[in-house]
Design an enzyme around this catalytic site. Structure first.
Site, PDB file in Angstrom:
ATOM      1  N   ARG A   1      36.711  34.818  40.852  1.00 28.03           N
ATOM      2  CA  ARG A   1      35.256  34.656  40.918  1.00 28.03           C
ATOM      3  C   ARG A   1      34.616  35.057  39.586  1.00 28.03           C
ATOM      4  NH1 ARG A   1      31.631  36.774  45.945  1.00 28.03           N
ATOM      5  NH2 ARG A   1      31.857  38.875  45.105  1.00 28.03           N
TER       6      ARG A   1
ATOM      7  N   ARG B   1      24.736  45.301  57.030  1.00 25.50           N
ATOM      8  CA  ARG B   1      26.132  45.628  56.756  1.00 25.50           C
ATOM      9  C   ARG B   1      26.589  46.831  57.566  1.00 25.50           C
ATOM     10  NH1 ARG B   1      26.358  43.251  51.234  1.00 25.50           N
ATOM     11  NH2 ARG B   1      28.508  43.136  50.555  1.00 25.50           N
TER      12      ARG B   1
ATOM     13  N   ARG C   1      36.178  47.730  48.908  1.00 21.50           N
ATOM     14  CA  ARG C   1      35.089  47.014  49.603  1.00 21.50           C
ATOM     15  C   ARG C   1      35.578  46.425  50.924  1.00 21.50           C
ATOM     16  NH1 ARG C   1      33.046  42.943  45.296  1.00 21.50           N
ATOM     17  NH2 ARG C   1      31.361  42.498  46.747  1.00 21.50           N
TER      18      ARG C   1
ATOM     19  N   ARG D   1      32.570  40.150  37.966  1.00 23.63           N
ATOM     20  CA  ARG D   1      31.673  41.219  38.409  1.00 23.63           C
ATOM     21  C   ARG D   1      32.436  42.532  38.418  1.00 23.63           C
ATOM     22  NH1 ARG D   1      28.682  39.646  43.918  1.00 23.63           N
ATOM     23  NH2 ARG D   1      29.429  41.684  44.551  1.00 23.63           N
TER      24      ARG D   1
ATOM     25  N   LYS E   1      29.707  33.882  51.670  1.00 24.65           N
ATOM     26  CA  LYS E   1      28.366  34.006  52.257  1.00 24.65           C
ATOM     27  C   LYS E   1      27.292  33.472  51.310  1.00 24.65           C
ATOM     28  CE  LYS E   1      28.463  38.524  52.881  1.00 24.65           C
ATOM     29  NZ  LYS E   1      29.790  38.912  52.381  1.00 24.65           N
TER      30      LYS E   1
HETATM   31  P1  AMP Z   1      27.212  41.690  47.646  1.00 26.34           P
HETATM   32  O1  AMP Z   1      26.731  40.955  46.465  1.00 26.34           O
HETATM   33  O2  AMP Z   1      26.519  41.269  48.935  1.00 26.34           O
HETATM   34  O3  AMP Z   1      28.720  41.681  47.800  1.00 26.34           O
HETATM   35  O4  AMP Z   1      26.794  43.224  47.438  1.00 26.34           O
HETATM   36  C1  AMP Z   1      27.273  43.980  46.349  1.00 26.34           C
HETATM   37  C2  AMP Z   1      27.134  45.463  46.631  1.00 26.34           C
HETATM   38  O5  AMP Z   1      25.753  45.784  46.840  1.00 26.34           O
HETATM   39  C3  AMP Z   1      27.837  45.963  47.875  1.00 26.34           C
HETATM   40  O6  AMP Z   1      29.210  46.228  47.658  1.00 26.34           O
HETATM   41  C4  AMP Z   1      27.039  47.217  48.186  1.00 26.34           C
HETATM   42  O7  AMP Z   1      27.379  48.276  47.293  1.00 26.34           O
HETATM   43  C5  AMP Z   1      25.619  46.798  47.834  1.00 26.34           C
HETATM   44  N1  AMP Z   1      24.946  46.205  49.015  1.00 26.34           N
HETATM   45  C6  AMP Z   1      24.524  44.919  49.167  1.00 26.34           C
HETATM   46  N2  AMP Z   1      23.951  44.740  50.366  1.00 26.34           N
HETATM   47  C7  AMP Z   1      24.026  45.945  51.009  1.00 26.34           C
HETATM   48  C8  AMP Z   1      23.630  46.411  52.282  1.00 26.34           C
HETATM   49  N3  AMP Z   1      23.052  45.597  53.186  1.00 26.34           N
HETATM   50  N4  AMP Z   1      23.858  47.707  52.587  1.00 26.34           N
HETATM   51  C9  AMP Z   1      24.442  48.553  51.710  1.00 26.34           C
HETATM   52  N5  AMP Z   1      24.861  48.173  50.496  1.00 26.34           N
HETATM   53  C10 AMP Z   1      24.652  46.886  50.137  1.00 26.34           C
END
Ligand code: AMP
Length: 213
Positions: A127, A88, A171, A160, A13
């Site tokens: 990654r 999400r 996740r 990460r 994404k």
């Molecule tokens: P990402 O970088 O998009 O994979 O996000 C990393 C982490 O941030 C996720 O695993 C969640 O813990 C938190 N996070 C990011 N976006 C959201 C969202 N829209 N709602 C809830 N948690 C989020």
């Protein structure tokens, strides 16, 4: 153009949102990046979000929704935006629909990058993220010029914390349970477009360009 990037964590994404930014001159808004930045700066929001993120859980909706609604109201997003990692959950999607409806507008495209869990787990292990500027790499698919060093800022590349295999599995469970229902939500709105995430970066970029025109 108002776009949402759907798809499991690691499906690409963020990578493709950045490609769309360059081609269409609209900002990409990544809630994950916003949280990581807040953690780095030690803000209240960052402190609240960190424990959820480290465990592979979602940050509660009430900490996310206002933040995004506020962000898409900013001047640079007046001609459109790409949301990467939001919504999400169904309540987040409903909050977004409501906020856009209040402005007489709606999402144009929800791009769902599809990948199997096995392919995701394999990809996430490779990654790497720059500790300095947040640029993303992959040891095989998108390697930096010099191993472990960011091409853009010279920062160190790291795995990460939430990309370790156990947390990735968590996740993915969270994704299937809470985020995958959004595919149906946006299908019903008539804006869902599905893309095969195994096509590789170029293949997926091409598919996105064909959809967006
Ligand atoms: P990402 O970088 O998009 O994979 O996000 C990393 C982490 O941030 C996720 O695993 C969640 O813990 C938190 N996070 C990011 N976006 C959201 C969202 N829209 N709602 C809830 N948690 C989020």
């Amino acid at each position: 153009m108002k776009i949402i990037m759907l798809g499991a964590p690691g499906a690409g994404k963020g990578t493709h949102a950045k490609g769309i930014v360059e081609a269409y001159k609209i900002p990409a808004i990544s809630t994950g990046d916003i949280f990581r930045q807040n953690i780095k700066e030690g803000t209240e929001l960052g402190k609240k979000a960190k424990s959820y993120m480290d465990a592979g859980d979602l940050v509660p909706d009430d900490l996310v929704c206002d933040l995004v609604v506020d962000r898409i109201g900013k001047d640079d997003a007046k001609d459109g935006f790409i949301l990467d990692g939001f919504p999400r959950t169904i309540p987040q999607a409903e909050a977004l629909t409501k906020a856009l409806e209040a402005k007489g507008t709606a999402i144009d495209y929800a791009l769902d990058i599809e990948m199997s869990d096995d392919a995701i787990i394999e990809r996430m292990g490779g990654r790497r993220v720059c500790a300095g500027c947040g640029a993303t790499y992959h040891v095989v698919n998108v390697p930096p010029k010099k191993e472990g060093i960011c091409d853009k800022c010279g920062g160190n590349l790291e795995l990460r914390k939430d990309d370790d295999p156990e947390t990735v599995k968590k996740r993915l469970d969270v994704y299937h349970e809470q985020t995958a229902p959004l595919i149906d939500y946006y299908k019903k709105q008539g804006v869902l477009r599905e893309i095969d995430g195994t096509l590789g970066i170029e293949g997926v970029s091409k598919a996105i360009k064909e959809i967006l025109g």
